[in-house]
Design a protein around this motif. Structure first.
Motif, PDB file in Angstrom:
ATOM      1  N   SER A   1       5.573  11.968  -2.237  1.00 56.34           N
ATOM      2  CA  SER A   1       4.232  11.866  -2.797  1.00 56.34           C
ATOM      3  C   SER A   1       3.512  10.613  -2.311  1.00 56.34           C
ATOM      4  CB  SER A   1       4.320  11.865  -4.327  1.00 56.34           C
ATOM      5  OG  SER A   1       3.063  11.586  -4.909  1.00 56.34           O
ATOM      6  N   VAL A   2       4.209   9.472  -2.315  1.00 55.04           N
ATOM      7  CA  VAL A   2       3.582   8.219  -1.870  1.00 55.04           C
ATOM      8  C   VAL A   2       3.276   8.285  -0.379  1.00 55.04           C
ATOM      9  CG1 VAL A   2       3.905   5.730  -1.637  1.00 55.04           C
ATOM     10  CG2 VAL A   2       4.676   6.896  -3.709  1.00 55.04           C
ATOM     11  N   ASN A   3       4.175   8.878   0.409  1.00 58.38           N
ATOM     12  CA  ASN A   3       3.906   9.020   1.841  1.00 58.38           C
ATOM     13  C   ASN A   3       2.677   9.890   2.095  1.00 58.38           C
ATOM     14  OD1 ASN A   3       5.830   7.383   2.974  1.00 58.38           O
ATOM     15  ND2 ASN A   3       7.311   9.022   3.361  1.00 58.38           N
ATOM     16  N   ASP A   4       2.485  10.920   1.271  1.00 55.10           N
ATOM     17  CA  ASP A   4       1.327  11.796   1.447  1.00 55.10           C
ATOM     18  C   ASP A   4       0.026  11.082   1.100  1.00 55.10           C
ATOM     19  OD1 ASP A   4       2.869  13.882   2.304  1.00 55.10           O
ATOM     20  OD2 ASP A   4       3.043  14.834   0.341  1.00 55.10           O
ATOM     21  N   ARG A   5       0.057  10.246   0.037  1.00 53.15           N
ATOM     22  CA  ARG A   5      -1.170   9.606  -0.428  1.00 53.15           C
ATOM     23  C   ARG A   5      -1.518   8.339   0.338  1.00 53.15           C
ATOM     24  NH1 ARG A   5      -1.117   7.549  -5.168  1.00 53.15           N
ATOM     25  NH2 ARG A   5       1.065   7.764  -5.761  1.00 53.15           N
ATOM     26  N   MET A   6      -0.516   7.702   0.889  1.00 54.99           N
ATOM     27  CA  MET A   6      -0.751   6.463   1.627  1.00 54.99           C
ATOM     28  C   MET A   6      -0.192   6.611   3.039  1.00 54.99           C
ATOM     29  SD  MET A   6      -0.152   3.561  -1.291  1.00 54.99           S
ATOM     30  CE  MET A   6       1.318   4.282  -1.974  1.00 54.99           C
ATOM     31  N   GLU A   7       0.074   5.488   3.686  1.00 53.51           N
ATOM     32  CA  GLU A   7       0.620   5.527   5.049  1.00 53.51           C
ATOM     33  C   GLU A   7       2.002   6.169   5.039  1.00 53.51           C
ATOM     34  OE1 GLU A   7       0.131   4.884   9.074  1.00 53.51           O
ATOM     35  OE2 GLU A   7      -1.284   4.321   7.500  1.00 53.51           O
ATOM     36  N   ASN A   8       2.222   7.109   5.966  1.00 57.20           N
ATOM     37  CA  ASN A   8       3.512   7.790   6.044  1.00 57.20           C
ATOM     38  C   ASN A   8       4.492   6.930   6.836  1.00 57.20           C
ATOM     39  OD1 ASN A   8       5.688   9.491   6.264  1.00 57.20           O
ATOM     40  ND2 ASN A   8       4.540  11.239   7.054  1.00 57.20           N
ATOM     41  N   ILE A   9       5.440   6.329   6.122  1.00 59.11           N
ATOM     42  CA  ILE A   9       6.434   5.492   6.815  1.00 59.11           C
ATOM     43  C   ILE A   9       7.811   6.152   6.809  1.00 59.11           C
ATOM     44  CG2 ILE A   9       5.196   3.345   6.377  1.00 59.11           C
ATOM     45  CD1 ILE A   9       7.190   2.777   4.118  1.00 59.11           C
ATOM     46  N   GLY A  10       7.836   7.446   6.562  1.00 56.64           N
ATOM     47  CA  GLY A  10       9.069   8.210   6.687  1.00 56.64           C
ATOM     48  C   GLY A  10      10.146   7.780   5.708  1.00 56.64           C
ATOM     49  N   ALA A  11      11.396   7.753   6.204  1.00 53.42           N
ATOM     50  CA  ALA A  11      12.538   7.458   5.337  1.00 53.42           C
ATOM     51  C   ALA A  11      12.546   6.021   4.849  1.00 53.42           C
ATOM     52  CB  ALA A  11      13.836   7.754   6.087  1.00 53.42           C
ATOM     53  N   ARG A  12      11.789   5.149   5.513  1.00 47.29           N
ATOM     54  CA  ARG A  12      11.740   3.749   5.047  1.00 47.29           C
ATOM     55  C   ARG A  12      11.147   3.648   3.644  1.00 47.29           C
ATOM     56  NH1 ARG A  12      10.390   3.174  10.631  1.00 47.29           N
ATOM     57  NH2 ARG A  12      12.071   2.095  11.738  1.00 47.29           N
ATOM     58  N   ARG A  13      10.371   4.651   3.234  1.00 47.97           N
ATOM     59  CA  ARG A  13       9.819   4.650   1.884  1.00 47.97           C
ATOM     60  C   ARG A  13      10.943   4.708   0.839  1.00 47.97           C
ATOM     61  NH1 ARG A  13       4.920   3.085   0.874  1.00 47.97           N
ATOM     62  NH2 ARG A  13       4.012   4.562   2.362  1.00 47.97           N
ATOM     63  N   LEU A  14      12.041   5.351   1.187  1.00 50.22           N
ATOM     64  CA  LEU A  14      13.147   5.462   0.238  1.00 50.22           C
ATOM     65  C   LEU A  14      13.718   4.091  -0.120  1.00 50.22           C
ATOM     66  CD1 LEU A  14      15.057   8.576   1.650  1.00 50.22           C
ATOM     67  CD2 LEU A  14      13.780   8.443  -0.493  1.00 50.22           C
ATOM     68  N   HIS A  15      13.754   3.166   0.842  1.00 52.29           N
ATOM     69  CA  HIS A  15      14.270   1.825   0.556  1.00 52.29           C
ATOM     70  C   HIS A  15      13.406   1.145  -0.503  1.00 52.29           C
ATOM     71  CE1 HIS A  15      17.220   1.561   3.898  1.00 52.29           C
ATOM     72  NE2 HIS A  15      16.392   2.402   4.495  1.00 52.29           N
ATOM     73  N   THR A  16      12.086   1.267  -0.350  1.00 50.63           N
ATOM     74  CA  THR A  16      11.171   0.649  -1.310  1.00 50.63           C
ATOM     75  C   THR A  16      11.324   1.274  -2.693  1.00 50.63           C
ATOM     76  OG1 THR A  16       9.651   0.476   0.557  1.00 50.63           O
ATOM     77  CG2 THR A  16       8.770  -0.040  -1.597  1.00 50.63           C
ATOM     78  N   ILE A  17      11.389   2.605  -2.736  1.00 53.88           N
ATOM     79  CA  ILE A  17      11.514   3.316  -4.010  1.00 53.88           C
ATOM     80  C   ILE A  17      12.827   2.949  -4.698  1.00 53.88           C
ATOM     81  CG2 ILE A  17      11.720   5.597  -5.075  1.00 53.88           C
ATOM     82  CD1 ILE A  17       8.949   5.298  -4.147  1.00 53.88           C
ATOM     83  N   MET A  18      13.918   2.965  -3.946  1.00 47.74           N
ATOM     84  CA  MET A  18      15.231   2.690  -4.536  1.00 47.74           C
ATOM     85  C   MET A  18      15.323   1.259  -5.060  1.00 47.74           C
ATOM     86  SD  MET A  18      17.316   5.334  -4.558  1.00 47.74           S
ATOM     87  CE  MET A  18      19.012   4.847  -4.365  1.00 47.74           C
ATOM     88  N   GLU A  19      14.735   0.320  -4.350  1.00 44.90           N
ATOM     89  CA  GLU A  19      14.754  -1.069  -4.833  1.00 44.90           C
ATOM     90  C   GLU A  19      14.015  -1.188  -6.160  1.00 44.90           C
ATOM     91  OE1 GLU A  19      16.017  -4.096  -3.868  1.00 44.90           O
ATOM     92  OE2 GLU A  19      17.293  -2.980  -2.482  1.00 44.90           O
ATOM     93  N   LYS A  20      12.907  -0.473  -6.275  1.00 45.94           N
ATOM     94  CA  LYS A  20      12.141  -0.523  -7.524  1.00 45.94           C
ATOM     95  C   LYS A  20      12.900   0.163  -8.656  1.00 45.94           C
ATOM     96  CE  LYS A  20       8.589  -1.443 -10.067  1.00 45.94           C
ATOM     97  NZ  LYS A  20       8.436  -2.834 -10.543  1.00 45.94           N
ATOM     98  N   VAL A  21      13.532   1.304  -8.355  1.00 47.32           N
ATOM     99  CA  VAL A  21      14.287   2.038  -9.382  1.00 47.32           C
ATOM    100  C   VAL A  21      15.456   1.200  -9.898  1.00 47.32           C
ATOM    101  CG1 VAL A  21      15.818   4.025  -9.747  1.00 47.32           C
ATOM    102  CG2 VAL A  21      13.632   4.336  -8.589  1.00 47.32           C
ATOM    103  N   LEU A  22      16.155   0.511  -8.990  1.00 48.18           N
ATOM    104  CA  LEU A  22      17.378  -0.211  -9.360  1.00 48.18           C
ATOM    105  C   LEU A  22      17.133  -1.685  -9.646  1.00 48.18           C
ATOM    106  CD1 LEU A  22      19.833   1.415  -6.773  1.00 48.18           C
ATOM    107  CD2 LEU A  22      19.629   1.922  -9.212  1.00 48.18           C
TER     108      LEU A  22
END
Length: 451
Positions: free
Chosen positions: A390-411
């Motif tokens: 969802s974030v990749n669709d709404r903002m800049e698409n940075i592919g799988a690197r978005r998962l690192h940002t999301i996981m850091e925030k979740v944990l």
């Protein structure tokens, strides 16, 4: 053609299908790109079986990977190099400038690759002679530790028995803290680097070789523990046992026969000549790259390196430009073009769980070191993947690197307070993910800064 030293390193069982299977262990999707690099690698194995005169004529089929950031372009090339223990260099094409401008010249990447290959071969040689070096270090340490029997009160048999008892103590580590005085040789100055029109790397003058009398190898006495002396002696013995000339020859041969250079951001130098602004040297850089890619000889401090059979893998997003914007001569040197697919939610779910070193496994392993048992429910992984897509669709698409940002925030809370948590078992479910991310994702302005 030089002796094909690296042929013994290539597993004959690495068929294209087997190569793709190996890449599948670490990279999700991108079957077309995996197939292209697998064929390129297998063609190298086929070439090494040919007669030298015919093998010399067969050039590698260089590849351009086209796709957005974070979809696996670099990782495919890096894993391919690891499969064959090939010298591998990743470098951004945008770092280079045309000859005559301040910046790095294109030949510097061959010199950088040579240094990497020399380090690689040296490590292999160190592994081969490690046991011999350790045996010699042990004898040197025993010589330093053994008491000097000046009065002759001990018989040779008694001295030998005492030495063997000390050898056992040394191997068991009981003498590691004892302080001894040893002779240490100081290393002479390695070289003098001078800025020239060809770049800093070109003028690497070894003053020790030019004027051996000017920098004699000095030595001095130093007090250190047995453990420190062991490391010092080990470095000295490795230097004595390794033939640096042989290392350089093997490194150059391996580069010429199996080297891989990954040219990232090649789309940044695509475009025809402009008379002003940052585009002024784009076409010039392309023309400078051309002889390196089609085959030339580059002078390095380890010898002359031919680039005829180095495999070049270029990549770029090509959002603004397109491959046809490269000069025709350079386009012709990259006959294989592969378009990588953007990643969606299903891909993110697989990235989080399937690879051998997936993100979920990485975080679990990190927290296990402090006794925290971290687990993710399937709906938590699905929710994380949904947020990333969802974030990749709404903002800049940075592919799988978005998962690192999301996981850091979740944990965030677990990683910060994991060592002090009374309950050492943590289960991340969908509701936990929503609680940590909902407010940030809802506020689009905040998302731009945090996610």
């Amino acid at each position: 053609m030089r002796a094909s030293e690296p042929s013994s390193l290539v597993d004959e069982n690495l068929t294209p299908r087997a190569i793709v299977r190996e890449l599948d262990k670490h990279i999700v999707g991108q079957g077309k790109a995996k197939r292209a690099v697998a064929i390129a690698l297998r063609n190298r194995i086929r070439r090494q079986r040919l007669a030298p005169d015919l093998a010399e004529e067969i050039a590698p089929k260089n590849i351009i990977m086209i796709g957005p950031t974070g979809v696996g372009k670099t990782e495919i090339a890096r894993r391919l190099a690891r499969l064959t223990r090939s010298p591998f260099l990743k470098i951004e094409a945008s770092k280079f400038t045309e000859v005559g401008y301040v910046g790095r010249d294109v030949e510097s990447m061959i010199r950088d690759l040579t240094e990497l290959a020399v380090d690689m071969i040296r490590q292999e040689k160190v592994a081969e002679i490690r046991q011999r070096a350790r045996a010699r270090v042990e004898e040197r340490l025993l010589n330093e530790l053994s008491p000097r029997d000046a009065g002759g009160g001990l018989s040779p048999a008694e001295m030998m028995d005492q030495r063997e008892r000390m050898r056992g103590d040394l191997r068991d580590g009981r003498l590691d803290d004892r302080v001894i005085e040893v002779e240490v040789k100081e290393r002479p100055p390695q070289g003098l680097k001078i800025f020239t029109s060809q770049g800093m790397e070109e003028m690497n003058i070894n003053l020790q070789q030019m004027m051996p009398g000017l920098f004699p190898g000095r030595s001095r006495m130093r007090r250190m523990t047995v453990e420190e002396a062991r490391e010092q002696f080990l470095r000295e013995e490795e230097d004595r046992l390794i033939d640096t000339e042989e290392v350089s020859k093997i490194a150059v041969s391996r580069i010429e026969q199996s080297g891989i250079i990954f040219l990232d951001e090649i789309d940044k130098i695509a475009g025809r000549e402009s008379t002003h602004g940052p585009d002024v040297s784009r076409e010039g850089v392309q023309r400078d790259l051309l002889p390196i890619i089609e085959g030339t000889t580059v002078n390095t401090k380890h010898g002359m390196v031919r680039t005829d059979h180095i495999l070049f893998i270029a990549s770029g997003a090509f959002h603004v430009s397109k491959p046809s914007d490269l000069i025709p001569e350079l386009q012709g040197r990259f006959p294989i073009r592969v378009e990588l697919d953007p990643l969606g939610k299903e891909d993110f779910v697989r990235i989080l769980t399937q690879p051998e070193s997936s993100l979920v496994r990485q975080y679990r392993a990190l927290l296990e070191t402090e006794g925290v048992d971290l687990s993710f429910t399937p709906d938590a992984i699905d929710t994380v993947a949904s947020y990333a897509a969802s974030v990749n669709d709404r903002m800049e698409n940075i592919g799988a690197r978005r998962l690192h940002t999301i996981m850091e925030k979740v944990l965030d809370e677990v990683l910060f307070g994991g060592t002090e948590m009374p309950e050492k078992r943590v289960v991340i479910d969908a509701s936990y993910v929503h609680r940590m991310l909902a407010d940030v994702v809802k506020d689009e302005d905040l998302s731009k800064y945090i996610l």
